[in-house]
Design a protein around this motif. Structure first.
Motif: not given
Length: 118
Positions: A25, A27, A29-31, A34, A59, A63
């Motif tokens: 993932i 950065t 897409d991770q944000r 979240k 993922q 998180i």
């Protein structure tokens, strides 16, 4: 024998990541993930096998571990029987690839462009 699925509760610490999980993932897409989890919670729940090995949702689980801690309990989908190795492999691949595509004209005509860009 067909598979049926049920929803059960599991603590995050009891879920076993797939050591060969090929998904990554970014950065960005991770944000976004979240943000989605904060706003909608865990609407799309992870899938595990009968031994708590994660089949889908790595993922999201990662998180949640960081945000809520390992004792946090979540809903997961669990198969009605032990899956074969072939079924596990196929499910993991299909879960991450079987999806539709956006109709970009419909998106452009029905959604705010700044919202879509975010």
């Amino acid at each position: 024998m067909s598979l049926d699925w049920k929803t059960e509760k599991r603590k995050l610490k009891d879920l076993v990541p797939d050591r060969l999980n090929p998904r990554t993932i970014s950065t960005h897409d991770q944000r976004q993930l979240k943000k989605s989890l904060k706003k909608f919670n865990l609407a799309s729940i992870p899938v595990v096998d009968t031994e708590n090995n994660i089949l889908a949702g790595h993922q999201r689980i990662k998180i949640l571990m960081n945000e809520k801690g390992s004792d946090h309990e979540i809903d997961v989908r669990v198969p009605s029987r032990v899956m074969t190795d072939e079924e596990v492999q196929e499910y993991r691949l299909r879960d991450n690839r079987n999806h539709g595509d956006f109709d970009f004209d419909m998106l452009a005509n029905n959604f705010d462009i700044d919202y879509l860009e975010d």
